[in-house]
Design a protein around this motif. Structure first.
Motif, short mmCIF file in Angstrom:
data_model
loop_
_atom_site.label_atom_id
_atom_site.label_comp_id
_atom_site.label_asym_id
_atom_site.label_seq_id
_atom_site.Cartn_x
_atom_site.Cartn_y
_atom_site.Cartn_z
N MET A 126 -54.96 -147.07 -28.79
CA MET A 126 -55.75 -145.88 -29.07
C MET A 126 -56.32 -145.23 -27.56
O MET A 126 -56.93 -144.35 -27.57
CB MET A 126 -56.92 -146.37 -29.89
N LEU A 127 -56.53 -146.37 -26.84
CA LEU A 127 -57.08 -145.78 -25.49
C LEU A 127 -55.98 -145.63 -24.27
O LEU A 127 -56.22 -145.57 -23.21
CB LEU A 127 -57.97 -146.80 -24.96
N GLN A 128 -54.74 -145.68 -24.86
CA GLN A 128 -53.69 -145.83 -23.71
C GLN A 128 -53.50 -144.41 -22.98
O GLN A 128 -53.86 -143.24 -23.61
CB GLN A 128 -52.28 -145.88 -24.68
N GLU A 129 -53.29 -144.45 -21.88
CA GLU A 129 -53.15 -143.42 -21.03
C GLU A 129 -51.93 -142.47 -20.98
O GLU A 129 -51.11 -143.05 -21.62
CB GLU A 129 -53.34 -143.92 -19.48
N ALA A 130 -51.94 -141.38 -20.26
CA ALA A 130 -50.60 -140.44 -20.35
C ALA A 130 -49.76 -141.35 -19.74
O ALA A 130 -49.56 -142.02 -18.86
CB ALA A 130 -51.15 -139.32 -19.37
N ARG A 131 -48.49 -140.92 -20.17
CA ARG A 131 -47.27 -141.52 -19.70
C ARG A 131 -46.62 -140.95 -18.43
O ARG A 131 -46.87 -139.70 -18.36
CB ARG A 131 -46.27 -141.18 -20.88
N PRO A 132 -46.30 -141.69 -17.61
CA PRO A 132 -45.66 -140.91 -16.14
C PRO A 132 -44.63 -139.98 -16.69
O PRO A 132 -43.88 -140.50 -17.62
CB PRO A 132 -45.45 -142.34 -15.45
N ALA B 227 -55.41 -165.49 -36.17
CA ALA B 227 -55.26 -165.55 -34.89
C ALA B 227 -53.94 -165.96 -34.46
O ALA B 227 -53.55 -167.22 -34.98
CB ALA B 227 -56.56 -166.01 -34.19
N GLY B 228 -53.23 -165.40 -33.48
CA GLY B 228 -52.25 -165.64 -32.98
C GLY B 228 -50.86 -165.58 -33.86
O GLY B 228 -49.77 -165.73 -33.26
N THR B 229 -50.97 -164.76 -35.13
CA THR B 229 -49.75 -164.40 -35.85
C THR B 229 -49.26 -163.18 -35.16
O THR B 229 -50.14 -162.60 -34.55
CB THR B 229 -50.22 -164.33 -37.36
N PRO B 230 -48.15 -162.91 -35.62
CA PRO B 230 -47.62 -161.38 -35.03
C PRO B 230 -48.17 -160.42 -35.53
O PRO B 230 -48.43 -159.46 -34.90
CB PRO B 230 -46.21 -161.73 -35.70
N GLU B 231 -48.79 -160.51 -36.91
CA GLU B 231 -49.48 -159.42 -37.54
C GLU B 231 -51.00 -159.11 -36.58
O GLU B 231 -51.22 -158.03 -36.36
CB GLU B 231 -49.75 -159.79 -39.04
N ALA B 232 -51.38 -160.29 -36.25
CA ALA B 232 -52.80 -160.07 -35.42
C ALA B 232 -52.44 -159.42 -34.14
O ALA B 232 -53.30 -158.39 -33.69
CB ALA B 232 -53.27 -161.43 -35.28
N SER B 233 -51.25 -160.01 -33.39
CA SER B 233 -51.20 -159.21 -32.21
C SER B 233 -50.81 -157.72 -32.25
O SER B 233 -50.74 -157.09 -31.31
CB SER B 233 -50.14 -159.95 -31.53
N ALA B 234 -50.09 -157.28 -33.22
CA ALA B 234 -49.51 -156.05 -33.68
C ALA B 234 -50.96 -155.10 -33.69
O ALA B 234 -51.06 -154.03 -33.30
CB ALA B 234 -48.82 -155.89 -34.82
N VAL B 235 -51.76 -155.77 -34.52
CA VAL B 235 -53.06 -155.02 -34.70
C VAL B 235 -53.99 -154.81 -33.39
O VAL B 235 -54.26 -153.83 -33.03
CB VAL B 235 -54.16 -155.87 -35.75
N GLU B 236 -53.75 -155.86 -32.52
CA GLU B 236 -54.39 -155.86 -31.26
C GLU B 236 -53.62 -154.83 -30.25
O GLU B 236 -54.52 -153.93 -29.60
CB GLU B 236 -54.59 -157.10 -30.63
N LEU C 8 -52.34 -150.35 -37.91
CA LEU C 8 -54.10 -149.88 -38.34
C LEU C 8 -53.89 -149.11 -39.74
O LEU C 8 -55.25 -149.13 -40.18
CB LEU C 8 -54.59 -149.24 -37.23
N LEU C 9 -52.88 -148.91 -40.35
CA LEU C 9 -52.70 -148.11 -41.26
C LEU C 9 -53.61 -149.01 -42.43
O LEU C 9 -53.26 -150.17 -42.59
CB LEU C 9 -51.36 -147.79 -41.98
N GLY C 10 -54.46 -148.31 -43.22
CA GLY C 10 -55.25 -149.12 -44.30
C GLY C 10 -56.46 -149.95 -43.62
O GLY C 10 -56.93 -150.86 -44.49
N LYS C 11 -56.54 -149.67 -42.42
CA LYS C 11 -57.95 -150.77 -41.85
C LYS C 11 -59.04 -149.96 -41.70
O LYS C 11 -60.04 -150.31 -41.08
CB LYS C 11 -57.24 -151.25 -40.55
N ASP C 12 -59.07 -148.51 -42.17
CA ASP C 12 -60.19 -147.68 -41.92
C ASP C 12 -60.53 -147.63 -40.51
O ASP C 12 -61.59 -147.61 -40.01
CB ASP C 12 -61.39 -148.29 -42.67
#
Lengths: 215, 611
Positions: free
Chosen positions: B30-36, B15-24, B144-148
């Protein structure tokens, strides 16, 4: 109802002069004389050991492409060693395999079709240096250690680690030389062994040349 | 990188590492809305720009989660027509049919996971038949690649052995180069499919990366330099053999069509007066009414053609690869013949049969260079040879043919149906086969005069190919009438594309040759498996009601007399139409070379019937 096109007899003579003489009879089919009765199948010759050098782009996935090609095309690799060259963007593989000359040429041609493969050369016929590296952890107690060391010295090996009941032997040489060393120290008990597979370089000024390199 | 398991057993970044925040961040994306609108240029724009730069006007696809950023911008590129298919396999086959009908690169699109795996059959089909195609898939965000992750699959690992090349793109700045390379590779040398997998975040990433020029593309792929011109020494040796041969035969393959070398083929054949035979995918390489066209070779080819090959003293193989369906048992194949083999892929030369004169190069360029080097012959120089060939042809063509349209007991024969479709369309329509008996009948009896008017899944033999491939062919060549000729088995594999035909106004005419059987399976079971008919009887729907449910006009023919009217009625429809031909249940395709046998071992009849 028949279509004149698909039903039309083959008649190239239509284009010919109608006054041309009637065709002589009986053309002997030239199957029998001076021709092999059986067509040879590529790859059915005598198998021997071949050494291939493949120069490839140093990119993720290239080793997978090469290894997968061997599996998919039903070729067996005996050994494969890969590492950087003098250029960081280029890797070089040494592949040894058994097969007849035509089958191995087919391997080389299939390898060449991979976009990341820059050059493939069969160096089997070249004068060359062929070396591999082995690390062998041999059981060696106080009573046998000196004997092990003597054999290792004889084979120009090197002991790189000593523990209470074992030593690690590092050896370089041809496959045969390392096989011989392994056979000799095998009597003391081999606890673990790892070999890199053969790497090869052609003797003299000749080099494996390849065209430009991906930027 | 060390591969040992850490003592904590934790697989996730702390937690708190750059890798973790990238995953978050990626998970949230994945749920991001349409771009304006009024937005900056993102990876998805680069994809559309690249397609337009490559001359793509239409592509076939199906949306899904991670590919949505691309669909989000598609509306800004009205020049790009997107055909929404009903299954990704249909998209791949449609891109394939488009490519074969037009000679251009076909493009298909799917999302990650199941969308991508559904494309695989179509990519494999294109690979085995050397069809230029670019398949695009989305993938989950790079972190997320490799995380199933949801709908994640290692699709580049799956397509690796069935593409010419493939890419996984994680950075939008790489997209211009990757697309330019992919199209270059797909269409250059021996054509084939290239797959581009793009992570969702790369599609959404802002980028100013510029599209490369041709020089930069070539510099980036030094390992890809196909040989185009034939070696002059080999050309000399080949010319000598050709001049000396007394029973030469040309074997024309798909390479003639891929290289657009039909004119060079005809000129070469006319100058040397050598009869031209063709493979399944070589149909259309030469006008079948040409005096030197001799016909279709191989397992279900004409007996006279196989006889000519077996008794030949020189085979001139042009853009074909001596597939096992062509040679049968190699050890007995044309044992008296020397072989000149022209192919752009060096790996095909000497792969399946040993050859005497290999020539690597573009078949059109090789023929253009070879023709001036060979001696001119007149038909009368080969009078005895031609007389014998003509005699063989007369004998062979009178068999395996039901000119009255009736098979045993007056049942409708399929060869007649095919011949009627060919005649009604003046041999100018694009005919697209499915796989099986229908495919063999279509290759043998329709009569072809135009290159690329015959489309068939040869190498992979993909059932379900016919309808979607015809869809692509019709989109690519709106100036030509397009027919999908399917068996009832193959048609039922991809019939969901009927809805695509209607929604996108694609005027494909569909001929369903319905024998209530998996016909080729049944034929093998009858001839080779002692009549053990397991799982070859097939229940189908009422095809007229089915077509009606989609709003497609449909017609039925059950007797020979119905056939011309049914074809004419379908042709009169402005849009897609279907004709249901209820053909004889047990008609076989003859002759047939049993697997493992040679070209001289053809089965021509069975049980003494009028097969």
């Amino acid at each position: 109802m028949t279509d004149p096109m698909t039903r039309r007899p083959f008649s190239p003579a239509r284009a010919a002069d109608p006054a041309s003489p009637a065709p002589p009879r009986a053309v002997p089919a030239p199957a029998a004389e001076g021709q092999p009765a059986v067509r040879s199948i590529p790859g059915s010759g005598t198998a021997r050991r071949h050494v291939l050098v493949a120069v490839v782009n140093n990119r993720p996935g290239v080793l997978n492409r090469v290894a997968n090609l061997f599996r998919a095309r039903n070729f067996n690799i005996e050994s494969l060693a890969v590492g950087h060259t003098e250029r960081p963007d280029v890797s070089r593989m040494t592949i040894t395999l058994r097969g007849d000359d035509v089958a191995v040429e087919q391997v080389a041609k299939q390898l060449y079709k991979l976009i990341d493969v820059l050059k493939v050369q069969d160096v089997t016929a070249e004068p060359r240096i062929e070396h591999e590296l082995a690390l062998i952890k041999v059981r060696a107690t106080n009573s046998t250690r000196s004997e092990v060391l003597k054999i290792v010295e004889l084979y120009k090996g090197r002991v790189v680690d000593v523990a209470a009941d074992s030593v690690i032997v590092e050896a370089t040489g041809t496959e045969d030389e390392i096989d011989a060393l392994v056979a000799l120290v095998g009597g003391f008990g081999i606890r673990e062994m790892v070999r890199t597979g053969t790497t090869v370089m052609v003797r003299g000024p000749q080099v494996v040349e390849y065209e430009g390199v991906a930027k | 990188m060390t591969m040992t398991r850490r003592a904590t057993g934790r697989h996730l970044p702390g937690a708190g590492t750059p890798e973790a925040s990238a995953v978050e961040h990626a998970r949230a994306g994945m749920l991001q809305e349409a771009r304006p609108r009024g937005r900056t240029r993102i990876g998805a724009d680069v994809v559309c720009e690249a397609l337009l730069r490559q001359g793509v006007d239409v592509f076939f696809g199906y949306p899904g989660g991670v590919i949505l950023p691309l669909y989000d911008v598609l509306g800004d590129y009205p020049e790009l027509r997107h055909v929404l298919v009903r299954h990704e396999q249909g998209a791949a086959h449609a891109a394939d049919g488009y490519a074969r009908a037009t000679g251009k690169v076909g493009v298909c699109l799917g999302t990650s996971g199941p969308g991508a795996t559904n494309l695989v059959t179509g990519i494999g089909t294109a690979m085995l038949d050397s069809v230029p195609m670019v398949a695009i898939t989305g993938n989950v965000a790079a972190a997320l690649l490799g995380k199933d992750a949801f709908q994640e699959i290692d699709i580049t690992g799956i397509t690796l052995p069935m593409t010419k090349h493939n890419y996984l793109v994680r950075d939008a700045n790489d997209l211009p180069h990757v697309f330019a390379e992919a199209f270059h590779i797909a269409r250059t040398g021996r054509p084939g499919p290239v797959h581009i997998d793009i992570t969702k975040d790369a599609l959404q990433q802002e980028t100013q990366a510029r599209h490369p020029d041709e020089e930069a593309v070539l510099a980036a792929i030094p390992g890809f330099r196909p040989t185009i011109e034939g070696h002059p020494r080999q050309l000399r040796v080949a010319a000598k053999l050709i001049d000396e041969a007394s029973r030469p035969v040309i074997l024309a393959g798909h390479g003639i069509l891929l290289a657009q070398a039909w004119d060079q083929l005809r000129e070469f054949a006319e100058k040397t007066q050598i009869p031209v035979t063709h493979t399944l995918l070589g149909v259309g390489a030469i006008d079948e009414t040409h005096p030197l066209s001799y016909g279709y070779m191989g397992m279900h080819g004409w007996k006279h053609v196989n006889r000519a090959i077996q008794s030949s003293d020189l085979l001139i193989a042009l853009g074909m690869r001596f597939d096992d369906r062509v040679t049968g048992k190699v050890s007995t194949y044309a044992t008296g013949a020397k072989i000149v083999h022209v192919d752009i892929d060096p790996a095909e030369v000497g792969k399946n049969v040993s050859v005497d004169v290999p020539i690597v190069g573009d078949v059109g360029r090789v023929l253009a260079a070879l023709t001036p080097r060979v001696a001119e012959k007149r038909p009368e120089d080969r009078a005895t040879y031609f007389a014998e060939l003509a005699e063989w042809r007369r004998e062979s063509e009178s068999r395996s043919w039901h000119g009255s349209g009736a098979w045993r007991g007056g049942l409708l024969s399929a060869d007649y149906v095919i011949e009627q479709i060919g005649a009604a369309t003046d041999h100018d329509a694009t005919l697209v086969a499915d796989v099986g008996q229908n495919q063999m009948w279509m290759a043998r009896y329709a009569g072809y005069r135009r290159p690329n008017s015959h489309i068939s899944s040869g190498g992979l033999g993909t059932m379900g190919f016919g309808l979607p491939a015809a869809m692509g062919a019709a989109v690519g060549r709106p100036d030509k009438e397009t027919w999908a000729i399917c068996g009832d088995g193959g048609f039922q594999m991809t019939l969901q594309e009927l809805a695509t035909l209607v929604q996108d106004h694609i005027p494909v005419k569909i001929a369903v040759l319905d024998n209530n059987k998996l016909g080729m399976i049944r034929q093998w079971q009858e001839l080779i498996y002692a009549g053990n008919y397991h799982s070859s009887h097939l229940l189908g729907p009422d095809f007229l009601k089915l077509a009606d449910a989609y709003g497609i006009p449909a017609f039925r023919a059950t007797t020979p007399d119905d056939v011309p009217q049914a074809i004419a009625a379908a042709r009169a429809v402005d849009g897609p139409a279907l004709v249901h031909f209820r053909i004889a249940d047990e008609q076989n395709v003859f002759p047939m070379m049993p697997a493992g046998k040679g070209l001289s071992d053809l089965i021509e009849e069975w049980g003494g019937a009028d097969e």
